[in-house]
Motif scaffolding. Structure first.
Motif, PDB file in Angstrom:
ATOM      1  N   THR A 150     -10.408 -28.823   1.808  1.00 31.36           N
ATOM      2  CA  THR A 150      -9.236 -28.090   1.616  1.00 31.36           C
ATOM      3  C   THR A 150      -8.401 -29.003   0.484  1.00 31.36           C
ATOM      4  OG1 THR A 150      -9.118 -27.337   3.720  1.00 31.36           O
ATOM      5  CG2 THR A 150      -7.128 -27.572   2.497  1.00 31.36           C
ATOM      6  N   ILE A 151      -8.157 -30.163   0.465  1.00 29.49           N
ATOM      7  CA  ILE A 151      -7.178 -30.831  -0.366  1.00 29.49           C
ATOM      8  C   ILE A 151      -7.989 -31.387  -1.588  1.00 29.49           C
ATOM      9  CG2 ILE A 151      -6.185 -32.062   1.663  1.00 29.49           C
ATOM     10  CD1 ILE A 151      -7.368 -34.725   1.187  1.00 29.49           C
ATOM     11  N   ASN A 154      -9.407 -28.234  -5.723  1.00 24.36           N
ATOM     12  CA  ASN A 154      -9.211 -27.879  -7.038  1.00 24.36           C
ATOM     13  C   ASN A 154      -9.544 -29.401  -7.885  1.00 24.36           C
ATOM     14  OD1 ASN A 154      -8.329 -25.277  -6.675  1.00 24.36           O
ATOM     15  ND2 ASN A 154      -6.512 -26.033  -5.959  1.00 24.36           N
ATOM     16  N   CYS A 155      -9.970 -30.440  -7.279  1.00 29.35           N
ATOM     17  CA  CYS A 155     -10.202 -31.697  -8.038  1.00 29.35           C
ATOM     18  C   CYS A 155     -11.476 -32.189  -7.952  1.00 29.35           C
ATOM     19  CB  CYS A 155      -9.202 -32.436  -7.580  1.00 29.35           C
ATOM     20  SG  CYS A 155      -9.330 -33.054  -6.094  1.00 29.35           S
ATOM     21  N   ARG A 190      -5.537 -36.155  -7.981  1.00 28.63           N
ATOM     22  CA  ARG A 190      -4.929 -34.749  -7.906  1.00 28.63           C
ATOM     23  C   ARG A 190      -5.277 -34.153  -6.630  1.00 28.63           C
ATOM     24  NH1 ARG A 190      -7.312 -30.926 -11.212  1.00 28.63           N
ATOM     25  NH2 ARG A 190      -9.425 -31.970 -11.472  1.00 28.63           N
ATOM     26  N   MET A 191      -5.566 -34.719  -5.729  1.00 31.31           N
ATOM     27  CA  MET A 191      -5.683 -34.457  -4.335  1.00 31.31           C
ATOM     28  C   MET A 191      -4.499 -34.062  -3.398  1.00 31.31           C
ATOM     29  SD  MET A 191      -8.467 -36.395  -2.341  1.00 31.31           S
ATOM     30  CE  MET A 191     -10.603 -36.119  -3.204  1.00 31.31           C
ATOM     31  N   ASN A 192      -4.081 -32.851  -2.770  1.00 35.36           N
ATOM     32  CA  ASN A 192      -3.004 -32.637  -1.991  1.00 35.36           C
ATOM     33  C   ASN A 192      -2.769 -33.357  -0.793  1.00 35.36           C
ATOM     34  OD1 ASN A 192      -0.874 -31.354  -1.049  1.00 35.36           O
ATOM     35  ND2 ASN A 192      -1.585 -29.467  -1.862  1.00 35.36           N
ATOM     36  N   TYR A 193      -2.354 -34.766  -1.041  1.00 36.40           N
ATOM     37  CA  TYR A 193      -2.159 -35.501   0.080  1.00 36.40           C
ATOM     38  C   TYR A 193      -1.233 -35.003   1.227  1.00 36.40           C
ATOM     39  CZ  TYR A 193      -5.065 -38.826  -2.478  1.00 36.40           C
ATOM     40  OH  TYR A 193      -6.304 -39.457  -2.952  1.00 36.40           O
ATOM     41  N   LEU A 194      -0.161 -34.268   0.647  1.00 31.85           N
ATOM     42  CA  LEU A 194       0.935 -33.764   1.776  1.00 31.85           C
ATOM     43  C   LEU A 194       0.206 -33.028   2.781  1.00 31.85           C
ATOM     44  CD1 LEU A 194       3.900 -33.477   2.264  1.00 31.85           C
ATOM     45  CD2 LEU A 194       3.734 -31.527   0.680  1.00 31.85           C
ATOM     46  N   ILE A 195      -0.685 -31.836   2.326  1.00 30.60           N
ATOM     47  CA  ILE A 195      -1.243 -31.241   3.499  1.00 30.60           C
ATOM     48  C   ILE A 195      -2.403 -31.899   4.191  1.00 30.60           C
ATOM     49  CG2 ILE A 195      -2.962 -29.365   3.624  1.00 30.60           C
ATOM     50  CD1 ILE A 195      -1.746 -28.066   1.100  1.00 30.60           C
TER      51      ILE A 195
END
Length: 235
Positions: A150-151, A154-155, A190-195
């Motif tokens: 998921t996170i 896109n990277c 560029r990972m979405n660490y918030l999610i």
């Protein structure tokens, strides 16, 4: 160069923290699966579920037989008292008293069989639900691998097809805790660490609370099973 190293250290720390949360989730998940009967436990070389093992434990069996005997004695006493009351109550007959006595005794006998059937049915339903919710053909997906998919969607920077690589992380073939391996397949900056971190913490809390609930469920069922003969004797 110094700024680049600091950025790498910062994002490496973020990913390690994310992976640590996912590792905790996978650990709690394995306990949760054993408690609900999806994953069997091995006891004395045999695979069984925890609740069935508790019901077949020698101490529990002896306690149930003792309480069953007490319940049977109470049933006889209650029946004698009810038959005595029949002489003074026109609305009730001795036949209705004996019918209720027979019903009570029958309930006392069938409770263990109904309980075991219920446990087996519940385990089968939970296993079917878990299989239906399992992504793809992965038999035992890791939560960390699914969060990574998921996170890091896109990277992805790996050389092999993204779907194949992510499937290997989800299945556990690739270790999502290996930071060097992750850096070869993803751009960690560029990972979405918030999610990843917030979602992981929420899921961790949910699994912990659910596991505590099912631990209570195991003891509640065993306790209700033990006192069921006395309850049935009052019918």
């Amino acid at each position: 160069m110094v700024i680049g190293e600091l950025k790498d250290m910062f994002f490496s720390f973020l990913y390690r923290f994310f992976a640590f949360i996912c590792q905790l989730i996978d650990f709690i998940k394995s306990i949760f699966y054993m408690l609900v009967g999806i994953t069997p436990v091995r006891v004395n070389g045999e695979e069984t579920d925890i609740l069935t093992y508790m019901m077949n434990f020698d101490t529990v069996k002896r306690a149930f037989l003792l309480i069953f005997l007490v319940g049977f004695i109470l049933l006889v006493v209650f029946t004698i008292v009810a038959l005595i009351k029949v002489k003074y109550q026109e609305k009730q007959s001795w036949r209705s008293v004996l019918e209720k006595t027979s019903k009570s005794f029958l309930v006392m006998l069938i409770i263990p069989f109904c309980l075991m059937a219920g446990i087996l049915l519940t385990n089968a339903v939970m296993s079917s639900v878990n299989a239906a919710m399992t992504p793809g053909n992965v038999p035992n997906p890791t939560i960390g691998g699914e969060f990574l998919a998921t996170i890091g969607d896109n990277c992805y920077t790996g050389s092999e097809p993204k779907d194949e690589a992510i499937a290997k992380f989800v299945s556990g073939e690739y270790d999502y805790k290996d930071l060097d391996l992750i850096k070869r397949y993803f751009d960690i900056e560029r990972m979405n660490y918030l999610i990843g971190i917030l979602g992981g913490l929420v899921m961790l809390i949910m699994f912990v609370l659910s596991s505590i609930t099912f631990v209570q469920r195991v003891f509640d069922i065993v306790l209700l099973y033990l006192i069921s003969p006395i309850t049935a004797s009052t019918i």
